[in-house]
Motif scaffolding. Structure first.
Motif, PDB file in Angstrom:
ATOM      1  N   PHE A  32     -30.605 -29.930  65.031  1.00 33.40           N
ATOM      2  CA  PHE A  32     -31.865 -29.182  65.018  1.00 33.40           C
ATOM      3  C   PHE A  32     -32.746 -29.597  66.199  1.00 33.40           C
ATOM      4  O   PHE A  32     -33.849 -29.108  66.358  1.00 33.40           O
ATOM      5  N   GLY A  33     -32.264 -30.551  66.999  1.00 31.16           N
ATOM      6  CA  GLY A  33     -33.073 -31.046  68.114  1.00 31.16           C
ATOM      7  C   GLY A  33     -32.488 -30.633  69.449  1.00 31.16           C
ATOM      8  O   GLY A  33     -31.393 -30.078  69.525  1.00 31.16           O
ATOM      9  N   ASN A  34     -33.229 -30.920  70.534  1.00 30.65           N
ATOM     10  CA  ASN A  34     -32.812 -30.454  71.860  1.00 30.65           C
ATOM     11  C   ASN A  34     -32.417 -31.607  72.772  1.00 30.65           C
ATOM     12  O   ASN A  34     -32.418 -31.440  73.988  1.00 30.65           O
ATOM     13  N   VAL A  35     -32.109 -32.761  72.182  1.00 33.53           N
ATOM     14  CA  VAL A  35     -31.729 -33.894  73.024  1.00 33.53           C
ATOM     15  C   VAL A  35     -30.237 -34.176  72.842  1.00 33.53           C
ATOM     16  O   VAL A  35     -29.746 -34.284  71.718  1.00 33.53           O
ATOM     17  N   GLY A  49     -34.303 -38.828  66.399  1.00 36.62           N
ATOM     18  CA  GLY A  49     -35.391 -37.915  66.782  1.00 36.62           C
ATOM     19  C   GLY A  49     -35.316 -37.464  68.227  1.00 36.62           C
ATOM     20  O   GLY A  49     -36.008 -36.519  68.623  1.00 36.62           O
ATOM     21  N   GLY A  50     -34.500 -38.148  69.063  1.00 39.88           N
ATOM     22  CA  GLY A  50     -34.380 -37.690  70.452  1.00 39.88           C
ATOM     23  C   GLY A  50     -34.458 -38.810  71.477  1.00 39.88           C
ATOM     24  O   GLY A  50     -34.931 -38.605  72.587  1.00 39.88           O
ATOM     25  N   LEU A  60     -30.658 -36.893  76.920  1.00 36.53           N
ATOM     26  CA  LEU A  60     -31.055 -35.877  77.907  1.00 36.53           C
ATOM     27  C   LEU A  60     -31.841 -34.806  77.166  1.00 36.53           C
ATOM     28  O   LEU A  60     -31.311 -34.175  76.239  1.00 36.53           O
ATOM     29  N   GLU A  61     -33.089 -34.602  77.553  1.00 40.08           N
ATOM     30  CA  GLU A  61     -33.927 -33.604  76.883  1.00 40.08           C
ATOM     31  C   GLU A  61     -33.652 -32.240  77.532  1.00 40.08           C
ATOM     32  O   GLU A  61     -33.932 -32.028  78.712  1.00 40.08           O
ATOM     33  N   ILE A  62     -33.097 -31.324  76.747  1.00 39.18           N
ATOM     34  CA  ILE A  62     -32.677 -30.030  77.281  1.00 39.18           C
ATOM     35  C   ILE A  62     -33.802 -29.009  77.077  1.00 39.18           C
ATOM     36  O   ILE A  62     -34.335 -28.859  75.962  1.00 39.18           O
ATOM     37  N   ARG A 115     -23.342 -35.985  70.951  1.00 35.44           N
ATOM     38  CA  ARG A 115     -24.083 -35.623  69.735  1.00 35.44           C
ATOM     39  C   ARG A 115     -25.474 -35.151  70.109  1.00 35.44           C
ATOM     40  O   ARG A 115     -26.028 -35.552  71.145  1.00 35.44           O
ATOM     41  N   GLY A 116     -26.046 -34.311  69.221  1.00 38.73           N
ATOM     42  CA  GLY A 116     -27.387 -33.799  69.461  1.00 38.73           C
ATOM     43  C   GLY A 116     -28.393 -34.534  68.602  1.00 38.73           C
ATOM     44  O   GLY A 116     -28.032 -35.213  67.638  1.00 38.73           O
ATOM     45  N   SER A 117     -29.669 -34.393  68.956  1.00 41.96           N
ATOM     46  CA  SER A 117     -30.707 -35.037  68.149  1.00 41.96           C
ATOM     47  C   SER A 117     -30.948 -34.216  66.888  1.00 41.96           C
ATOM     48  O   SER A 117     -30.609 -33.027  66.818  1.00 41.96           O
ATOM     49  N   ARG A 118     -31.533 -34.850  65.906  1.00 39.24           N
ATOM     50  CA  ARG A 118     -31.941 -34.208  64.654  1.00 39.24           C
ATOM     51  C   ARG A 118     -30.805 -33.376  64.047  1.00 39.24           C
ATOM     52  O   ARG A 118     -31.008 -32.270  63.574  1.00 39.24           O
ATOM     53  N   TYR A 119     -29.636 -33.951  64.100  1.00 40.29           N
ATOM     54  CA  TYR A 119     -28.484 -33.327  63.456  1.00 40.29           C
ATOM     55  C   TYR A 119     -28.257 -31.880  63.887  1.00 40.29           C
ATOM     56  O   TYR A 119     -27.931 -31.010  63.085  1.00 40.29           O
TER      57      TYR A 119
END
Ligand code: PLP
Length: 410
Positions: free
Chosen positions: A379-382, A197-198, A343-345, A373-377
């Motif tokens: 779909f996320g911004n982390v 989730g991030g 890192l929250e982008i 790797r990104g969060s939420r496959y």
């Protein structure tokens, strides 16, 4: 783009193509290569096991399974004294945990939090807090389970400010039990850090509140430590570090050390309610999984191993915070502990910038030969940074060096 790259060799945090091009894996596979690629001690133990005997029905592996379980329980929070070694992946371990809770308290509803990820079987997709994974599968939509707001302080769903926020996200358990449920909430499942989730770390006091409410409402508390367990946070169990006091803990990913599928369910002794025929899989607790888990526990429990993850994890955190100082217009928040960071982008208004997060990951791979790797496959911004627990301080510096180049380039 990643689909075009083929790796044929790996060592530590490094991967090699057939042309011997070197890449750095800053996320240890999908956080399951906890001891790095091809850890020599695991490779040796597994080679021997392959030569001796690869598989035998779990009816005949009980003794080894118990030995491995005992080695995990030795390191588990004190009140967790029993467990189940017949799973193979995190999704089935979580299903097993829910079965145990249901059988234990005779109730059926499951609570989880938004942005959580508990697996991709129909049932674990159902109880995970991410609609995008359910969209095409009506069987994963059930009125029997509920998702409540996540303890996501950086974007608090109640726009509250800590430390006196009143834990409205935890109080939502009360609301749901009283007004939304059928009156039969069996369990709540939650990751100590919401990984997919991030990299969301609940605030101090949150888990104490959750535990109190679960006790009051007779709800079994399940800690999904598939990502956080076995040293990822610099502590063997995040449940212990955050003093969550769960009734049940699930493990997978890092337990297999070098990517060997392995899983376990741990619980308080009164939760030993399952019959073998109620939850076992053909490959669950197979000899290679057990061998890998046994060796992984041996390595991670060694004196100094987790201390090193904590010390180097602190350095990694300092580097990432330095990046935030330098690129604060796109890095809104840096969260993490041990070797589990995100890192929250954000865009210029501070809103989640998913496109930029994905661009950072693409550029890292194409121009800097580094896997993120990104969060939420996606779909996320982390953007997640989670090297193998064996990553050295030089490795950490190299990851920072490449990240710095990526941000300056963008
Ligand atoms: C926290 C968490 N729980 C459960 C799972 C599911 O594990 P598996 O993919 O091994 O089924 C994952 C996988 O990413 C996870 O991150």
């Amino acid at each position: 783009m990643a689909d075009n790259i083929k790796f044929i060799k790996g060592e530590g945090i490094r991967l090699y193509t057939p042309e011997n091009e070197e890449y750095i894996d800053a996320v240890s596979g999908t956080f399951n290569i906890s001891l790095g690629y091809s850890h020599p001690e695991l490779v040796e133990a597994l080679k021997k096991q392959v030569e001796d005997l690869i598989h035998v029905s779990s009816s005949f592996t009980g003794e080894l399974a118990q030995e491995v379980l005992d080695s995990i329980l030795d390191e588990a929070p004190e009140h967790i004294t029993d467990g189940w070694m017949r799973d193979i992946i995190g999704s089935t371990a979580n299903e097993g945990a829910v079965k145990i809770a249901n059988k234990f308290n005779g109730k059926s509803e499951v609570l989880s939090v938004s942005l959580s990820h508990h697996g991709q079987t129909l049932f674990t997709t159902n109880i995970s807090g991410n609609a995008f994974r359910r969209k095409s599968f009506s069987n994963t939509i059930s009125t029997n389970n509920a998702v409540i707001p996540a303890p996501y302080c950086y974007r608090c769903p109640f726009s509250a400010k800590g430390p006196d926020c009143g834990y409205l996200c935890a109080e939502a358990i009360h609301d749901y039990a009283q007004y939304g449920s059928s009156g039969g909430v069996s369990c709540m499942i939650i990751e100590p850090i919401l990984g997919n989730g991030g990299n969301i770390i609940p605030p101090d006091g949150y888990f104490k509140k959750v535990r109190e409410i679960c006790d009051e409402l007779d709800i079994t508390l399940i800690a999904d430590e598939v990502q956080t367990g076995i040293g990822r946070t610099g502590h063997m169990f995040a449940s212990e570090y955050y003093d969550i006091k769960p009734d049940i803990i699930t493990l997978a990913k890092g337990l297999g050390g070098i990517g060997i599928p392995a899983a376990a369910i741990l619980y308080k002794k009164e939760y030993a309610v399952l019959e073998k025929f109620e939850h076992s899989y053909t490959s669950g607790g197979n000899l290679l999984s057990l061998t890998a888990s046994q060796k992984t526990m041996e390595v991670v429990s060694r004196a100094g191993f987790l201390e090193n993850v904590r010390a180097s994890g602190k350095i990694l955190g300092d580097f990432l915070n330095k990046l935030k100082e330098d690129y604060g217009h796109v890095i809104g928040d840096v969260r993490g502990i041990g070797y589990m960071w995100g890192l929250e982008i954000v865009d210029k208004d501070g809103a989640p910038d998913v496109d930029l997060a994905n661009r950072i990951i693409d550029v890292a791979l194409s121009d800097h030969k580094m896997i993120l790797r990104g969060s939420r496959y996606g779909f996320g911004n982390v953007v997640k940074v989670r090297p193998a627990l064996t990553a050295t301080q030089d490795d950490i510096e190299e990851i920072y060096f490449r990240l710095n180049k990526i941000f300056s380039q963008l």
